[in-house]
Motif scaffolding. Structure first.
Motif: not given
Length: 399
Positions: A129-152
């Motif tokens: 999770a720490e190495a993939n902090a970039r996958l947590v996307i902040h949309i200011p004033g609106k939401a947080y999106v945790v965007a996780v691509p496919y992984a086996h």
């Protein structure tokens, strides 16, 4: 409470798809034009695409261009500040998604292909999770999106999804909704009754802390409520049918989220996507004798564009003149015959009901999945949804 966060959830576009040697470019162009139209009309805060953008890891050039032009049109149609978040699915190339991600970012598009592996011999979920902090996307004033691509599963540790949500929660304001996007098959209950049947994980393994789980991978829309919580997990489904077996309504999902956690409110509206050249079965359900199928072909509306599959019930073998008879019935009509799919009424052991009129060229142009489905039908084998999905995953990995 902050204003509602509205977004369009879509997935499984399969750009570059070819059916029986016929590309689906026109259908996919219309789908992307419809998406831009919806964005212009509804003015969402974000568009989230939950994987399988392409049909294969090496899509044709026209499919790549279609994606660029389509997302550019969606970007222009949306309000200023609208975010577009795209994750890779199992049919996609992670490298292809990541290669141009800095350029995509200039257009406000997050193109996410890979999960980074932290250093160490056996890193745990928190380290991932720490190495993939970039996958947590902040949309200011609106939401947080945790965007996780496919992984086996073998490439991520147990607890990875909950760790990503925990990382988002540490940074999130309490009243902002949290959305997690993922491309996988989940089970709807601990007993393991699943949608998809392959590489299935229990819904509980996805963790808690999200208000909406934006799933891709399964083409039929489906929603799962979380007990004791207003949060939902949802497959939006594919916006276009990618096989003749997908005989259901295809939509985009317009989602409105207010609040977070126990105080969250989730509303979903399904927006129909009209296919300019839909996939049509004759008969509409099941199989029929050839004479009945031919009568439907003769009565088929001349101005109705579509791709056709004829499902024929035969006692022994379908006569060789069948394809010529079908072609004559469709002469001058907008419909295009793709395949005659025959099934024996009472198949003898080891017997085959293959359509004798299939030429070498037709065999070469028929996708492997359709050949497998045809073989299963001919031999009365059970080509279950689980086996179908496994076949598609193997085919994708080979490509």
């Amino acid at each position: 409470m902050s204003p509602a966060f509205t977004f369009i959830h879509t997935s499984d576009w399969h750009l570059g798809l070819s059916l029986y040697g016929r590309d689906c470019r026109m259908r996919q162009e219309a789908m992307l034009a419809r998406l831009a139209e919806v964005v212009a009309d509804r003015r969402p805060d974000a568009v989230i695409v939950s994987g399988d953008i392409y049909d294969s890891a090496q899509p044709p050039v026209w499919a790549t261009r279609l994606l660029v032009e389509g997302l550019a049109a969606v970007r222009r149609a949306g309000p200023e500040g609208m975010r577009i978040i795209v994750i890779a699915g199992n049919h996609d190339s992670a490298a292809r998604h990541e290669a141009m991600s800095p350029l995509w970012a200039f257009a406000g598009i997050d193109m996410i292909g890979r999960i980074d592996r932290p250093a160490g011999e056996a890193p745990q979920a928190d380290a991932f999770a720490e190495a993939n902090a970039r996958l947590v996307i902040h949309i200011p004033g609106k939401a947080y999106v945790v965007a996780v691509p496919y992984a086996h599963d073998r490439n991520i540790p147990d607890g990875f999804y909950p760790a990503m949500l925990a990382a988002a929660g540490r940074n999130a304001r309490e009243d902002l909704p949290v959305v997690m996007a993922a491309h996988c098959a989940v089970a709807s209950d601990p007993a393991g009754e699943a949608v998809g049947g392959i590489d299935v994980r229990p819904l509980e393994a996805m963790g808690s802390g999200y208000d909406y789980l934006a799933l891709g991978h399964i083409h039929r829309p489906a929603s799962f409520a979380l007990p004791g919580s207003p949060a939902i997990a949802r497959y939006c489904g594919s916006p276009l049918a990618v096989s003749f077996d997908e005989c259901f309504r295809h939509t985009f999902s317009l989602v409105s989220l207010s609040g977070h956690g126990p105080d969250a409110s989730v509303e979903v509206e399904k927006i129909t996507v009209n296919d300019p050249c839909p996939l049509v079965n004759i008969p509409a359900e099941g199989f029929a004798q050839w004479d009945d199928c031919l009568a439907e072909l003769n009565a088929f509306p001349a101005s109705r564009p579509c791709l056709l599959r004829i499902n024929v019930l035969v006692d022994d073998f379908l006569h060789p003149e069948a394809r010529d008879e079908a072609a004559a019935a469709l002469e001058g009509k907008a419909a295009t015959l793709c395949v005659i799919n025959s099934r024996r009424a009472d198949p003898a052991e080891g017997a085959s009901s293959a359509d004798d009129s299939m030429t070498v060229a037709e065999f070469r142009d028929t996708p492997p999945f359709d050949l497998a489905a045809r073989y299963a039908a001919d031999t009365a084998a059970d080509f279950s949804p689980e086996l179908m999905e496994l076949f598609r995953e193997i085919e994708s990995s080979i490509e």
